[in-house]
Design a protein around this motif. Structure first.
Motif, PDB file in Angstrom:
ATOM      1  N   SER A 174       0.808  -1.220   0.000  1.00 13.91           N
ATOM      2  CA  SER A 174       0.000   0.000   0.000  1.00 13.91           C
ATOM      3  C   SER A 174       0.842   1.272   0.000  1.00 13.91           C
ATOM      4  O   SER A 174       0.303   2.360   0.128  1.00 13.91           O
ATOM      5  CB  SER A 174      -0.904  -0.001   1.232  1.00 13.91           C
ATOM      6  OG  SER A 174      -0.083  -0.080   2.378  1.00 13.91           O
ATOM      7  N   LEU A 175       2.124   1.134  -0.155  1.00 15.84           N
ATOM      8  CA  LEU A 175       3.094   2.233  -0.068  1.00 15.84           C
ATOM      9  C   LEU A 175       3.090   2.865   1.324  1.00 15.84           C
ATOM     10  O   LEU A 175       4.082   2.868   2.007  1.00 15.84           O
ATOM     11  CB  LEU A 175       2.861   3.291  -1.157  1.00 15.84           C
ATOM     12  CG  LEU A 175       3.966   4.351  -1.195  1.00 15.84           C
ATOM     13  CD1 LEU A 175       5.140   3.836  -2.034  1.00 15.84           C
ATOM     14  CD2 LEU A 175       3.475   5.661  -1.796  1.00 15.84           C
ATOM     15  N   LEU A 176       1.922   3.422   1.726  1.00 19.41           N
ATOM     16  CA  LEU A 176       1.858   4.102   3.031  1.00 19.41           C
ATOM     17  C   LEU A 176       1.555   3.090   4.136  1.00 19.41           C
ATOM     18  O   LEU A 176       0.803   2.137   3.927  1.00 19.41           O
ATOM     19  CB  LEU A 176       0.770   5.172   3.010  1.00 19.41           C
ATOM     20  CG  LEU A 176       0.858   6.198   1.877  1.00 19.41           C
ATOM     21  CD1 LEU A 176      -0.301   7.187   1.964  1.00 19.41           C
ATOM     22  CD2 LEU A 176       2.183   6.943   1.920  1.00 19.41           C
ATOM     23  N   GLY A 177       2.121   3.337   5.303  1.00 17.05           N
ATOM     24  CA  GLY A 177       1.842   2.472   6.457  1.00 17.05           C
ATOM     25  C   GLY A 177       0.461   2.776   7.034  1.00 17.05           C
ATOM     26  O   GLY A 177      -0.166   3.783   6.686  1.00 17.05           O
ATOM     27  N   THR A 178      -0.004   1.919   7.966  1.00 16.79           N
ATOM     28  CA  THR A 178      -1.367   2.092   8.495  1.00 16.79           C
ATOM     29  C   THR A 178      -1.541   3.427   9.217  1.00 16.79           C
ATOM     30  O   THR A 178      -2.581   4.071   9.115  1.00 16.79           O
ATOM     31  CB  THR A 178      -1.748   0.946   9.460  1.00 16.79           C
ATOM     32  OG1 THR A 178      -0.593   0.628  10.224  1.00 16.79           O
ATOM     33  CG2 THR A 178      -2.226  -0.280   8.706  1.00 16.79           C
TER      34      THR A 178
ATOM     35  N   LEU B 198      -4.691   2.024  -2.193  1.00 18.37           N
ATOM     36  CA  LEU B 198      -4.873   3.381  -1.682  1.00 18.37           C
ATOM     37  C   LEU B 198      -6.239   3.937  -2.087  1.00 18.37           C
ATOM     38  O   LEU B 198      -6.891   4.631  -1.312  1.00 18.37           O
ATOM     39  CB  LEU B 198      -3.749   4.308  -2.166  1.00 18.37           C
ATOM     40  CG  LEU B 198      -2.369   4.006  -1.566  1.00 18.37           C
ATOM     41  CD1 LEU B 198      -1.297   4.877  -2.202  1.00 18.37           C
ATOM     42  CD2 LEU B 198      -2.373   4.219  -0.050  1.00 18.37           C
ATOM     43  N   GLU B 199      -6.691   3.629  -3.311  1.00 25.57           N
ATOM     44  CA  GLU B 199      -8.020   4.101  -3.725  1.00 25.57           C
ATOM     45  C   GLU B 199      -9.082   3.494  -2.821  1.00 25.57           C
ATOM     46  O   GLU B 199     -10.035   4.165  -2.418  1.00 25.57           O
ATOM     47  CB  GLU B 199      -8.292   3.740  -5.192  1.00 25.57           C
ATOM     48  CG  GLU B 199      -7.528   4.658  -6.112  1.00 25.57           C
ATOM     49  CD  GLU B 199      -7.984   4.652  -7.563  1.00 25.57           C
ATOM     50  OE1 GLU B 199      -8.624   3.675  -7.987  1.00 25.57           O
ATOM     51  OE2 GLU B 199      -7.680   5.647  -8.260  1.00 25.57           O
ATOM     52  N   ALA B 200      -8.892   2.216  -2.469  1.00 32.10           N
ATOM     53  CA  ALA B 200      -9.863   1.557  -1.586  1.00 32.10           C
ATOM     54  C   ALA B 200      -9.805   2.196  -0.196  1.00 32.10           C
ATOM     55  O   ALA B 200     -10.842   2.442   0.431  1.00 32.10           O
ATOM     56  CB  ALA B 200      -9.579   0.066  -1.515  1.00 32.10           C
TER      57      ALA B 200
ATOM     58  N   LYS C 291     -11.203   7.579  -2.927  1.00 28.67           N
ATOM     59  CA  LYS C 291     -11.045   8.716  -3.862  1.00 28.67           C
ATOM     60  C   LYS C 291     -10.039   8.291  -4.932  1.00 28.67           C
ATOM     61  O   LYS C 291      -9.212   7.409  -4.685  1.00 28.67           O
ATOM     62  CB  LYS C 291     -10.451   9.934  -3.151  1.00 28.67           C
ATOM     63  CG  LYS C 291     -11.215  10.419  -1.955  1.00 28.67           C
ATOM     64  CD  LYS C 291     -11.420  11.916  -2.026  1.00 28.67           C
ATOM     65  CE  LYS C 291     -12.198  12.429  -0.831  1.00 28.67           C
ATOM     66  NZ  LYS C 291     -13.589  12.081  -0.804  1.00 28.67           N
ATOM     67  N   PRO C 292     -10.091   8.956  -6.117  1.00 23.77           N
ATOM     68  CA  PRO C 292      -9.072   8.630  -7.119  1.00 23.77           C
ATOM     69  C   PRO C 292      -7.669   8.945  -6.600  1.00 23.77           C
ATOM     70  O   PRO C 292      -7.467   9.986  -5.963  1.00 23.77           O
ATOM     71  CB  PRO C 292      -9.415   9.549  -8.298  1.00 23.77           C
ATOM     72  CG  PRO C 292     -10.694  10.223  -7.977  1.00 23.77           C
ATOM     73  CD  PRO C 292     -11.033   9.980  -6.543  1.00 23.77           C
ATOM     74  N   VAL C 293      -6.751   8.020  -6.833  1.00 23.50           N
ATOM     75  CA  VAL C 293      -5.361   8.224  -6.418  1.00 23.50           C
ATOM     76  C   VAL C 293      -4.489   8.218  -7.680  1.00 23.50           C
ATOM     77  O   VAL C 293      -4.527   7.277  -8.466  1.00 23.50           O
ATOM     78  CB  VAL C 293      -4.906   7.087  -5.465  1.00 23.50           C
ATOM     79  CG1 VAL C 293      -3.421   7.191  -5.165  1.00 23.50           C
ATOM     80  CG2 VAL C 293      -5.710   7.150  -4.165  1.00 23.50           C
ATOM     81  N   LEU C 294      -3.753   9.296  -7.893  1.00 21.55           N
ATOM     82  CA  LEU C 294      -2.934   9.421  -9.098  1.00 21.55           C
ATOM     83  C   LEU C 294      -1.458   9.434  -8.732  1.00 21.55           C
ATOM     84  O   LEU C 294      -1.092   9.939  -7.663  1.00 21.55           O
ATOM     85  CB  LEU C 294      -3.252  10.728  -9.835  1.00 21.55           C
ATOM     86  CG  LEU C 294      -4.724  11.057 -10.108  1.00 21.55           C
ATOM     87  CD1 LEU C 294      -4.831  12.412 -10.798  1.00 21.55           C
ATOM     88  CD2 LEU C 294      -5.365   9.982 -10.964  1.00 21.55           C
ATOM     89  N   ASP C 295      -0.618   8.903  -9.623  1.00 25.44           N
ATOM     90  CA  ASP C 295       0.831   9.046  -9.433  1.00 25.44           C
ATOM     91  C   ASP C 295       1.374   9.927 -10.559  1.00 25.44           C
ATOM     92  O   ASP C 295       0.584  10.413 -11.391  1.00 25.44           O
ATOM     93  CB  ASP C 295       1.494   7.667  -9.307  1.00 25.44           C
ATOM     94  CG  ASP C 295       1.618   6.942 -10.632  1.00 25.44           C
ATOM     95  OD1 ASP C 295       1.098   7.445 -11.648  1.00 25.44           O
ATOM     96  OD2 ASP C 295       2.228   5.864 -10.655  1.00 25.44           O
TER      97      ASP C 295
END
Ligand code: GTP
Ligand code: MG
Length: 414
Positions: free
Chosen positions: A46-50, A83-85, A89-93
């Protein structure tokens, strides 16, 4: 207009951060809020931690205006979905941002097809990993059969579209090649403008066009704007300011650091114009504090499209906003401001010097019986002075070194 939350790794360099914000502005998702994450604590899934995900969720609750999340780091398909889940919201890179801008800008059928293909390939990548991801998480569930069937159908549909697009693009490319051949049946030298996005390529093309005398339909100005990727197509214009030294000028799509691979692929036909060039003018935005980084990116892109063997001259533009003296030139570099007409005249002359060689002045006598050759002189040289003599006319002419073979016959006779 949307409101974007930008989430960057805390070690992002300031230049990259500014460019991300510019990409957000240009893609109509301006950055209204920004936070950072610790790049040493990233997760594969998820790239980001909880903890960070929780922090972002709270931020989103407090700021209901935020409707798009931008991560300043390339996401794997799994990370994007996770991340979208998590944020709903839409998540863009960065690649999504670039594609977003390209789809806003695409005007011609070719550019639209290229962007659509890149978007479809990206979608396919995201779908492709879907069940593998679920397996890894041990959560395939009972409905996997039906879901998998649907995804396989979607994938087949997308692949079909990609193949159709490819065929259409090939057709357009073939048409363009035929047109280019007929346009250049006089074998005019080709000069291509290339370089980082927003450096001033289209502005320079327009200013060179303004100097040029030709006023055919072909001479329309091209779109130049203070935005990233203003130009998505390549345009060709005839520049015949010096009628004895005409050339074709090609404007091309701008480069950017980490240009998505699918886009490089998609725009190969546009960029392949560079391969036909006799001279590439690499336009550098001298006023951009990271222009050295831009030069590196451009060098890498030149390598990847295989144009390393074509002579390149770097044109440092926007010198009006720097302390560089201009107009100036040495062997491989030219310093100008496209805002100044005298600099554009200087550039025009530097281009012609490189294509046709230096100017040479000479005198010759053209006897009456050879007067029919005057048109050759008018075409390939400038007549500075004409003096009638008993046998004909004495001419002082100025010609470019490389036009010598076209005039050689006359010199021998006179
Ligand atoms: N101050 C200054 N601004 C310039 C100069 N040349 C171009 N610009 C501005 O820079 C911006 C970008 O110019 P473009 O010509 O669209 O740049 P481009 O390289 O074609 O950009 P893309 O098509 O996006 O790759 C415009 O707002 C121009 O007015 C210059 O010499 N000095
Ligand atoms: Mg442009």
């Amino acid at each position: 207009m949307k409101n974007g939350l930008l989430i960057c790794p805390s070690n992002v360099d300031s230049y990259k951060e500014a460019e991300l914000k510019e990409l957000m502005d240009s893609g109509l998702v301006p950055c209204t809020t920004q936070i950072f994450y610790n790049p040493n604590q990233i997760r594969t899934k998820s790239l980001l931690g909880t903890g960070k995900i929780q922090e972002v969720r709270m931020l989103l609750e407090e700021n209901p205006d935020i409707d798009t999340i931008v991560i300043g780091y390339p996401l794997s398909p799994l990370q994007a979905r996770e991340l979208e889940a998590a944020f709903d919201k839409p998540v863009l890179d960065p690649t999504d941002l670039i594609l977003n801008i390209f789809s806003l800008r695409a005007q011609t059928k070719e550019a639209k097809l290229q962007v659509e293909s890149a978007l479809l390939k990206r979608k396919l990548n995201r779908l492709s990993g879907f069940y593998t991801d679920l397996d890894r998480q041990g959560g395939a569930g009972q409905n996997r059969g039906a879901g998998e069937k649907k995804i396989n159908l979607d994938k087949r549909q997308i692949q079909l579209y990609i193949t159709q697009n490819k065929k259409e693009l090939q057709k357009i490319e073939n048409q363009k090649k035929t047109q280019a051949k007929s346009r250049n049946n006089s074998n005019l030298p080709i000069v291509a403008l290339a370089g980082y996005t927003n450096a001033g390529k289209s502005t320079i093309m327009n200013k060179l066009l303004e100097l040029s005398t030709s006023d055919s339909e072909n001479q329309k100005q091209v779109y130049a704007q203070d935005q990233l990727f203003a130009t998505l197509d390549s345009f060709v214009r005839l520049i015949d300011t010096d009628p004895a030294a005409p050339f074709l000028l090609v404007d091309t799509v701008g480069f950017i650091q980490d240009l998505p691979h699918d886009l490089i692929e998609g725009f190969k036909s546009t960029l392949s114009n560079l391969k036909d060039a006799d001279l590439i003018l690499e336009i550098v935005d001298a006023a951009n504090e990271n222009h050295a980084g831009h030069i590196e990116t451009v060098a890498r892109t030149f390598e990847s499209i295989g144009v390393s063997q074509i002579p390149v001259v770097q044109v440092f533009n926007k010198c009006d906003q720097t302390s560089f003296a201009h107009p100036e030139a040495d062997n491989d570099r030219i310093f100008i401001s496209a805002r100044q007409k005298s600099d554009i005249q200087f550039l025009q002359n530097e281009i012609v010097n490189r294509l046709y060689g230096k100017e040479v002045t000479t005198t010759l006598e053209l006897p009456f019986e050879k007067m029919n050759q005057l048109y050759l002189i008018q075409k390939h040289a400038r007549i500075l002075e004409e003096k009638p003599t008993d046998e004909g006319v004495k001419l002082t002419i100025r010609y470019r070194e490389k036009n010598f073979p076209k005039l050689a016959g006359i010199f021998q006779q006179s």
